[in-house]
Motif scaffolding. Structure first.
Motif, PDB file in Angstrom:
ATOM      1  N   GLY A   1       0.717  -1.137  -0.026  1.00 23.65           N
ATOM      2  CA  GLY A   1       0.031  -0.095   0.150  1.00 23.65           C
ATOM      3  C   GLY A   1       0.869   1.453   0.126  1.00 23.65           C
ATOM      4  N   LEU A   2       0.243   2.236   0.208  1.00 26.40           N
ATOM      5  CA  LEU A   2       0.838   3.648   0.303  1.00 26.40           C
ATOM      6  C   LEU A   2       0.943   4.196   1.770  1.00 26.40           C
ATOM      7  N   VAL A   3       2.226   4.504   2.176  1.00 24.91           N
ATOM      8  CA  VAL A   3       2.323   4.647   3.490  1.00 24.91           C
ATOM      9  C   VAL A   3       3.350   6.091   3.507  1.00 24.91           C
TER      10      VAL A   3
ATOM     11  N   ASP B   1      12.789   2.649   0.240  1.00 26.30           N
ATOM     12  CA  ASP B   1      11.757   1.153   0.404  1.00 26.30           C
ATOM     13  C   ASP B   1      10.891   1.063  -0.960  1.00 26.30           C
ATOM     14  N   THR B   2      10.551   1.922  -1.478  1.00 29.63           N
ATOM     15  CA  THR B   2       9.221   1.876  -2.517  1.00 29.63           C
ATOM     16  C   THR B   2       9.728   0.872  -3.436  1.00 29.63           C
ATOM     17  N   ALA B   3       8.941  -0.006  -3.930  1.00 21.91           N
ATOM     18  CA  ALA B   3       8.983  -1.089  -4.861  1.00 21.91           C
ATOM     19  C   ALA B   3       8.004  -2.423  -4.778  1.00 21.91           C
ATOM     20  N   VAL B   4       8.040  -2.965  -5.664  1.00 24.62           N
ATOM     21  CA  VAL B   4       7.243  -4.162  -5.849  1.00 24.62           C
ATOM     22  C   VAL B   4       7.786  -5.318  -4.896  1.00 24.62           C
ATOM     23  N   TYR B   5       7.175  -5.707  -4.097  1.00 28.55           N
ATOM     24  CA  TYR B   5       7.845  -6.803  -2.974  1.00 28.55           C
ATOM     25  C   TYR B   5       7.154  -8.201  -3.480  1.00 28.55           C
ATOM     26  N   PHE B   6       8.167  -9.106  -3.535  1.00 29.38           N
ATOM     27  CA  PHE B   6       7.787 -10.424  -4.097  1.00 29.38           C
ATOM     28  C   PHE B   6       8.212 -11.491  -2.982  1.00 29.38           C
ATOM     29  N   CYS B   7       7.441 -12.201  -2.746  1.00 35.23           N
ATOM     30  CA  CYS B   7       7.997 -13.529  -1.957  1.00 35.23           C
ATOM     31  C   CYS B   7       8.256 -14.715  -2.685  1.00 35.23           C
ATOM     32  N   ALA B   8       9.326 -15.504  -2.403  1.00 34.50           N
ATOM     33  CA  ALA B   8       9.727 -16.809  -3.031  1.00 34.50           C
ATOM     34  C   ALA B   8       9.924 -17.750  -2.168  1.00 34.50           C
ATOM     35  N   ALA B   9       9.884 -19.036  -2.657  1.00 35.27           N
ATOM     36  CA  ALA B   9      10.141 -20.165  -1.965  1.00 35.27           C
ATOM     37  C   ALA B   9      11.372 -20.897  -2.561  1.00 35.27           C
ATOM     38  N   GLY B  10      12.202 -21.706  -2.078  1.00 34.26           N
ATOM     39  CA  GLY B  10      13.198 -22.496  -2.554  1.00 34.26           C
ATOM     40  C   GLY B  10      13.983 -23.153  -1.457  1.00 34.26           C
ATOM     41  N   ARG B  11      15.161 -23.681  -1.977  1.00 29.30           N
ATOM     42  CA  ARG B  11      15.792 -24.547  -0.871  1.00 29.30           C
ATOM     43  C   ARG B  11      17.403 -24.114  -1.292  1.00 29.30           C
ATOM     44  N   PRO B  12      17.744 -22.880  -1.236  1.00 27.90           N
ATOM     45  CA  PRO B  12      19.076 -22.686  -1.389  1.00 27.90           C
ATOM     46  C   PRO B  12      19.872 -23.003  -0.119  1.00 27.90           C
ATOM     47  N   ALA B  13      21.277 -23.029  -0.280  1.00 28.36           N
ATOM     48  CA  ALA B  13      22.045 -23.003   0.979  1.00 28.36           C
ATOM     49  C   ALA B  13      22.006 -21.742   1.659  1.00 28.36           C
ATOM     50  N   TYR B  14      22.076 -21.839   2.887  1.00 31.01           N
ATOM     51  CA  TYR B  14      22.289 -20.327   3.718  1.00 31.01           C
ATOM     52  C   TYR B  14      23.102 -19.187   3.391  1.00 31.01           C
ATOM     53  N   SER B  15      24.321 -19.730   2.607  1.00 26.87           N
ATOM     54  CA  SER B  15      25.133 -18.743   1.969  1.00 26.87           C
ATOM     55  C   SER B  15      24.662 -18.340   0.601  1.00 26.87           C
TER      56      SER B  15
ATOM     57  N   GLY C   1       3.808 -10.394  -6.512  1.00 27.20           N
ATOM     58  CA  GLY C   1       4.350  -9.135  -6.107  1.00 27.20           C
ATOM     59  C   GLY C   1       3.396  -8.113  -5.434  1.00 27.20           C
ATOM     60  N   THR C   2       3.548  -7.309  -4.757  1.00 21.47           N
ATOM     61  CA  THR C   2       2.702  -6.570  -3.919  1.00 21.47           C
ATOM     62  C   THR C   2       3.312  -4.992  -4.045  1.00 21.47           C
ATOM     63  N   GLN C   3       2.760  -4.149  -4.385  1.00 20.98           N
ATOM     64  CA  GLN C   3       3.299  -2.699  -4.354  1.00 20.98           C
ATOM     65  C   GLN C   3       3.355  -2.007  -3.114  1.00 20.98           C
ATOM     66  N   VAL C   4       4.633  -1.621  -2.775  1.00 20.74           N
ATOM     67  CA  VAL C   4       4.806  -0.700  -1.412  1.00 20.74           C
ATOM     68  C   VAL C   4       5.211   0.773  -1.868  1.00 20.74           C
ATOM     69  N   THR C   5       4.723   1.798  -1.698  1.00 24.28           N
ATOM     70  CA  THR C   5       4.791   3.038  -1.926  1.00 24.28           C
ATOM     71  C   THR C   5       5.173   3.819  -0.671  1.00 24.28           C
ATOM     72  N   VAL C   6       6.215   4.312  -0.504  1.00 20.48           N
ATOM     73  CA  VAL C   6       6.377   5.130   0.733  1.00 20.48           C
ATOM     74  C   VAL C   6       6.604   6.789   0.300  1.00 20.48           C
ATOM     75  N   SER C   7       5.779   7.564   0.782  1.00 20.62           N
ATOM     76  CA  SER C   7       5.748   9.063   0.164  1.00 20.62           C
ATOM     77  C   SER C   7       6.688   9.829   1.290  1.00 20.62           C
ATOM     78  N   SER C   8       7.470  10.658   0.607  1.00 19.76           N
ATOM     79  CA  SER C   8       8.222  11.784   1.486  1.00 19.76           C
ATOM     80  C   SER C   8       7.498  12.804   2.061  1.00 19.76           C
TER      81      SER C   8
END
Length: 124
Positions: free
Chosen positions: A9-11, A89-103, A117-124
């Motif tokens: 959302g917009l914050v 911090d304004t961006a489209v935020y995505f979640c993802a699932a996988g099994r990568p090594a910690y590094s 993806g979900t849009q995050v908009t931070v106004s100044s």
């Protein structure tokens, strides 16, 4: 298999948002759930991740102390609590699932499943 991200959302600067990523179609207990973001004209950036079993967590330096990743295994859901938000911090935020090594948790190519993806908009 589906990842459904929500909560954007917009914050105003200094505000907070909580993103959710609900996974369905299989158990993600042995998976790493990552959060990535992509700002206009920029490459996708790793934000952080959590191991669903064990709960190990990573964050990039720019969000440490402001963002918190948590999980609810019973709900197959991961959360990204974002506090003290900044315009950068304004961006489209995505979640993802996988099994990568910690590094390699920051390697987007190692994640098998992605949310829409979900849009995050931070106004100044």
């Amino acid at each position: 298999v589906q990842l459904q991200a929500s909560g954007g959302g917009l914050v105003q600067t200094g505000g907070s948002l909580r993103l959710s990523c609900a996974a369905s179609g299989r158990s993600f207990r042995e998976y790493v759930m990552g959060w990535f973001r992509q700002a206009p004209g920029k490459e996708r950036e790793y934000v952080g991740a959590i191991k669903m079993s064990g709960g190990n967590i990573q964050y990039i330096d720019s969000v440490k102390g402001r963002f918190t990743i948590s999980r609810d295994n019973a709900k197959n859901t991961v959360y990204l609590q974002m506090d003290s938000l900044k315009p950068e911090d304004t961006a489209v935020y995505f979640c993802a699932a996988g099994r990568p090594a910690y590094s390699a948790w920051d390697h987007a190519g190692l994640y098998y499943y992605w949310g829409q993806g979900t849009q995050v908009t931070v106004s100044s």
